[in-house]
Design a protein around this motif. Structure first.
Motif, PDB file in Angstrom:
ATOM      1  N   ALA A   8       0.834  -1.206   0.000  1.00 27.76           N
ATOM      2  CA  ALA A   8       0.000   0.000   0.000  1.00 27.76           C
ATOM      3  C   ALA A   8       0.863   1.249   0.000  1.00 27.76           C
ATOM      4  O   ALA A   8       0.572   2.214  -0.708  1.00 27.76           O
ATOM      5  CB  ALA A   8      -0.940  -0.004   1.201  1.00 27.76           C
ATOM      6  N   ALA A   9       1.927   1.241   0.783  1.00 27.87           N
ATOM      7  CA  ALA A   9       2.829   2.396   0.841  1.00 27.87           C
ATOM      8  C   ALA A   9       3.435   2.673  -0.529  1.00 27.87           C
ATOM      9  O   ALA A   9       3.515   3.833  -0.951  1.00 27.87           O
ATOM     10  CB  ALA A   9       3.928   2.160   1.875  1.00 27.87           C
ATOM     11  N   ALA A  10       3.846   1.634  -1.223  1.00 25.00           N
ATOM     12  CA  ALA A  10       4.437   1.809  -2.558  1.00 25.00           C
ATOM     13  C   ALA A  10       3.427   2.440  -3.516  1.00 25.00           C
ATOM     14  O   ALA A  10       3.800   3.260  -4.357  1.00 25.00           O
ATOM     15  CB  ALA A  10       4.918   0.465  -3.095  1.00 25.00           C
ATOM     16  N   GLU A  13       2.577   6.416  -2.095  1.00 23.89           N
ATOM     17  CA  GLU A  13       3.639   7.423  -2.112  1.00 23.89           C
ATOM     18  C   GLU A  13       3.634   8.152  -3.449  1.00 23.89           C
ATOM     19  O   GLU A  13       3.319   7.545  -4.456  1.00 23.89           O
ATOM     20  CB  GLU A  13       5.022   6.763  -1.909  1.00 23.89           C
ATOM     21  N   PRO A  14       3.975   9.395  -3.565  1.00 30.15           N
ATOM     22  CA  PRO A  14       4.397  10.304  -2.511  1.00 30.15           C
ATOM     23  C   PRO A  14       3.252  11.107  -1.890  1.00 30.15           C
ATOM     24  O   PRO A  14       3.474  11.888  -0.992  1.00 30.15           O
ATOM     25  CB  PRO A  14       5.374  11.231  -3.222  1.00 30.15           C
TER      26      PRO A  14
END
Length: 81
Positions: A8-10, A13-14
């Motif tokens: 999820a972070a990938a 981001e950003p």
């Protein structure tokens, strides 16, 4: 849950940043945000909590939840400006 958070972070981001907190090591922070169950995800914008969800979720659900909550907050933030 770590692989789901990383995926999820990938994706987010950003525009959004995801982080993990060890509530055993950071008990004061866990208390500050009233974290009672693990995992708990809290969305914070401009220093204020805007959404919260407890329980494990796959990456797609984390992404959808975060985007929907952020969209609702942006609509509210612009309407009150």
């Amino acid at each position: 849950m770590a692989p789901a958070i990383a995926a999820a972070a990938a994706e987010l981001e950003p525009g959004m940043r995801l982080g993990k907190i060890d509530t055993e090591a950071e008990q004061a922070l866990a208390g500050r945000y009233g974290i009672r169950s693990i995992p708990t995800m809290i969305l914070i914008a401009r220093g204020q909590e805007i959404a919260r969800r407890s329980g494990a979720m796959p990456a797609g659900a984390i992404i959808a939840w975060a985007r929907q909550a952020a969209q609702r907050w942006r609509a509210f933030d612009h309407a009150s400006a």
